[in-house]
Design a protein around this motif. Structure first.
Motif, short mmCIF file in Angstrom:
data_model
loop_
_atom_site.label_atom_id
_atom_site.label_comp_id
_atom_site.label_asym_id
_atom_site.label_seq_id
_atom_site.Cartn_x
_atom_site.Cartn_y
_atom_site.Cartn_z
N CYS A 45 0.84 -1.22 0.00
CA CYS A 45 0.00 0.00 0.00
C CYS A 45 0.86 1.25 0.00
CB CYS A 45 -0.96 0.01 1.19
SG CYS A 45 -0.18 0.23 2.79
N SER A 46 0.25 2.32 -0.45
CA SER A 46 0.88 3.63 -0.48
C SER A 46 0.43 4.45 0.72
CB SER A 46 0.50 4.37 -1.77
OG SER A 46 -0.90 4.66 -1.76
N PRO A 47 1.13 5.52 1.05
CA PRO A 47 0.65 6.43 2.10
C PRO A 47 -0.66 7.09 1.67
CG PRO A 47 2.95 6.88 1.52
CD PRO A 47 2.42 5.97 0.47
N LEU A 48 -1.45 7.49 2.65
CA LEU A 48 -2.67 8.22 2.37
C LEU A 48 -2.31 9.65 1.98
CD1 LEU A 48 -5.81 7.91 2.52
CD2 LEU A 48 -5.65 8.93 4.81
N ARG A 49 -2.74 10.08 0.80
CA ARG A 49 -2.45 11.43 0.32
C ARG A 49 -3.74 12.02 -0.24
NH1 ARG A 49 1.29 10.72 2.97
NH2 ARG A 49 3.52 10.85 2.46
N ASP A 50 -4.17 13.14 0.33
CA ASP A 50 -5.40 13.81 -0.12
C ASP A 50 -6.58 12.84 -0.11
OD1 ASP A 50 -3.98 16.22 -0.59
OD2 ASP A 50 -3.35 15.48 -2.55
N GLY A 51 -6.63 11.99 0.91
CA GLY A 51 -7.72 11.05 1.04
C GLY A 51 -7.65 9.85 0.13
N VAL A 52 -6.53 9.67 -0.57
CA VAL A 52 -6.41 8.57 -1.55
C VAL A 52 -5.28 7.65 -1.13
CG1 VAL A 52 -5.93 7.97 -3.95
CG2 VAL A 52 -7.29 10.01 -3.41
N ARG A 53 -5.57 6.35 -1.15
CA ARG A 53 -4.55 5.33 -0.91
C ARG A 53 -4.73 4.21 -1.93
NH1 ARG A 53 -2.17 4.32 3.83
NH2 ARG A 53 -3.94 4.95 5.14
N THR A 54 -3.64 3.69 -2.45
CA THR A 54 -3.68 2.54 -3.33
C THR A 54 -3.17 1.33 -2.57
OG1 THR A 54 -3.24 3.97 -5.24
CG2 THR A 54 -2.90 1.61 -5.54
N ALA A 55 -3.90 0.22 -2.65
CA ALA A 55 -3.52 -0.96 -1.87
C ALA A 55 -3.83 -2.22 -2.65
CB ALA A 55 -4.25 -0.96 -0.53
N ALA A 56 -2.95 -3.20 -2.54
CA ALA A 56 -3.11 -4.46 -3.27
C ALA A 56 -2.74 -5.63 -2.37
CB ALA A 56 -2.22 -4.46 -4.52
N ARG A 57 -3.42 -6.74 -2.62
CA ARG A 57 -3.12 -8.00 -1.92
C ARG A 57 -2.70 -9.05 -2.93
NH1 ARG A 57 -8.33 -7.33 1.37
NH2 ARG A 57 -9.22 -7.98 -0.62
N ILE A 58 -1.72 -9.87 -2.53
CA ILE A 58 -1.28 -10.98 -3.38
C ILE A 58 -1.28 -12.23 -2.51
CG2 ILE A 58 0.53 -11.92 -4.87
CD1 ILE A 58 0.59 -8.24 -3.85
N GLU A 59 -2.16 -13.16 -2.80
CA GLU A 59 -2.21 -14.39 -2.03
C GLU A 59 -1.41 -15.47 -2.76
OE1 GLU A 59 -5.32 -17.49 0.15
OE2 GLU A 59 -6.10 -15.79 -1.01
N ALA A 60 -0.40 -15.99 -2.08
CA ALA A 60 0.40 -17.05 -2.67
C ALA A 60 -0.40 -18.34 -2.75
CB ALA A 60 1.66 -17.28 -1.84
N PRO A 61 -0.20 -19.12 -3.80
CA PRO A 61 -0.97 -20.36 -3.95
C PRO A 61 -0.57 -21.45 -2.96
CG PRO A 61 0.55 -20.07 -5.78
CD PRO A 61 0.61 -18.82 -4.99
N SER A 62 0.58 -21.30 -2.30
CA SER A 62 0.99 -22.25 -1.27
C SER A 62 1.97 -21.56 -0.35
CB SER A 62 1.63 -23.50 -1.89
OG SER A 62 2.97 -23.22 -2.26
N SER A 63 2.40 -22.28 0.71
CA SER A 63 3.38 -21.73 1.64
C SER A 63 4.76 -22.35 1.47
CB SER A 63 2.89 -21.95 3.09
OG SER A 63 1.74 -21.17 3.35
N TRP A 64 5.01 -23.04 0.37
CA TRP A 64 6.33 -23.63 0.15
C TRP A 64 7.41 -22.56 0.02
CZ3 TRP A 64 7.21 -28.34 1.47
CH2 TRP A 64 6.26 -29.33 1.30
N ALA A 65 7.02 -21.33 -0.31
CA ALA A 65 8.01 -20.25 -0.44
C ALA A 65 8.52 -19.75 0.90
CB ALA A 65 7.41 -19.08 -1.22
#
Length: 297
Positions: free
Chosen positions: A201-221
C-alpha cells in the motif's frame, strides 16, 4: 506512545484492497523493443549481503537478472562480490548509473560496517527509486526518492516500535492491512508487508490510498532466502519502470507485480513439493514469459 488510527466514524474511509491479478501484473511487465539496449531496459544497483550473510547478495542478484532488465550493478564486500560473480559473471561490480536500487537484504544494522553505510547512503541520497529490505530499514528517514519497504511482520514491528507505536509481530500478523497502512503513513513510503498474503500500500495522500493483496498459492516459499529473491524481483520490476515510480499508485502496482511473480514462481518451482530459494529465482523467467505473452500455459 502513538497508536494507529482505528476510529471508523471520524477517521478516513476504509481502504479498498485490490486482489492483484494476472492481468494487472501483465500490465507491469516491460518487453524489450527493437531499439532497446541494456541501459534503456533498466539498470538495478544492488547493495546487499555481508560477511555474515553473503548468500543474500547472490539470491537477490540471481532473481533480478532473471526478471528481465538490462544490467545489474552489485556493490558490496569482497566475499559477496566474489560469490555474485561466480554465479552471474555478467554482473558489473563498479559504480555507475542506475535506474533503481535494491538495498539491505542480508545486512544487519547492528553490525553494519562503515563502508556498507557509505554505500547505503549513496543509494538513498541520489533520489533514485529504491527497494529497502531487512538491514537497511532503519535508514528509511534518509529516503530522498520513491521507495518501497519490504519488511516481514517482525521487521515491521521493529520499525514501528522505533517510530513510537505499541505493536509486536503477533499484532501485525493479526491485522496486516491496518499495520501496513500505518507504516506507509508513518514513513511516507510504499510498504510491501511480506506473508502468505502479501500486502502492498501507499501512504494516504489527499484522502487517496492505493492498496493491493497478493495471495500465494501455497506456503512452500516460506524458506530461507525467499525474501532475498523477492527483493531482487521487485527491484528489477521497479528498475524497468523507473520513470513511473514517482507516482505512488504506480509504485504500488510495480511492487505488487514483483510479489505476484515471486509467488507464482514459487508455485511453479515447487510442483506441490519443497523448494529452495534459488529454485524460485530459476522459475521467474517462465512467469515473466507468461505475463508478457498473455497466453495460457
Amino acid at each position: 506512545m502513538t497508536q494507529a488510527p482505528s476510529d471508523p466514524v471520524s477517521g478516513p474511509e476504509p481502504t479498498a484492497w485490490r486482489d492483484w491479478s494476472e492481468l494487472a501484473a501483465a500490465e507491469c511487465v516491460k518487453v524489450p523493443g527493437a531499439d532497446d539496449d541494456k541501459y534503456t531496459r533498466g539498470v538495478l544497483g544492488v547493495v546487499t549481503g555481508s560477511a555474515e550473510f553473503p548468500g543474500a547478495a547472490v539470491l537477490g542478484v540471481e532473481a533480478a537478472v532473471r526478471t528481465g532488465l538490462g544490467m545489474v550493478r552489485y556493490l558490496g564486500p569482497r566475499r559477496p562480490s566474489r560469490l555474485v560473480l561466480q554465479a552471474r559473471p555478467e554482473v558489473v561490480t563498479v559504480a555507475g548509473r542506475v535506474q533503481a536500487w535494491l538495498i539491505g537484504s542480508g545486512m544487519n544494522s547492528a553490525t553494519r560496517t562503515e563502508s556498507a553505510g557509505e554505500l547505503l547512503a549513496h543509494a538513498l541520497d541520489d533520489g533514485t527509486p529504491v527497494v529497502i529490505d531487512a538491514g537497511a530499514l532503519d535508514l528509511v528517514g534518509r529516503v530522498t526518492g520513491p521507495a518501497v519497504l519490504t519488511p516481514h511482520a517482525g521487521e515491521l514491528a521493529t520499525l514501528l516500535t522505533a517510530a513510537g507505536f505499541e505493536v509486536d509481530r503477533r499484532a501485525i500478523a493479526a491485522e496486516p492491512e491496518r499495520w501496513a497502512e500505518t507504516a506507509a503513513d508513518s514513513t511516507g513510503c510504499v510498504v510491501l508487508l511480506k506473508g502468505r498474503v502479501t500486502h502492498v500500500c501507499s501512504p494516504l495522500r489527499d484522502g487517496v490510498r492505493t492498496a493491493a493483496r497478493i495471495e500465494a498459492p501455497s506456503s512452500w516459499a516460506a524458506t530461507a532466502g525467499s525474501g532475498d529473491v523477492l527483493g531482487g524481483v521487485v527491484g528489477a520490476v521497479v528498475a524497468t519502470h523507473a520513470d513511473e515510480a514517482g507516482d505512488p499508485a504506480r509504485l504500488v502496482a510495480l511492487a505488487a507485480t514483483g510479489a505476484y511473480v515471486h509467488a507464482w514462481a514459487a508455485d511453479r518451482a515447487s510442483n506441490r513439493g519443497p523448494i529452495a530459494a534459488l529454485d524460485i529465482a530459476a522459475a521467474v523467467p517462465r512467469i515473466i514469459a507468461r505475463l508478457a505473452s498473455g497466453s495460457a500455459d
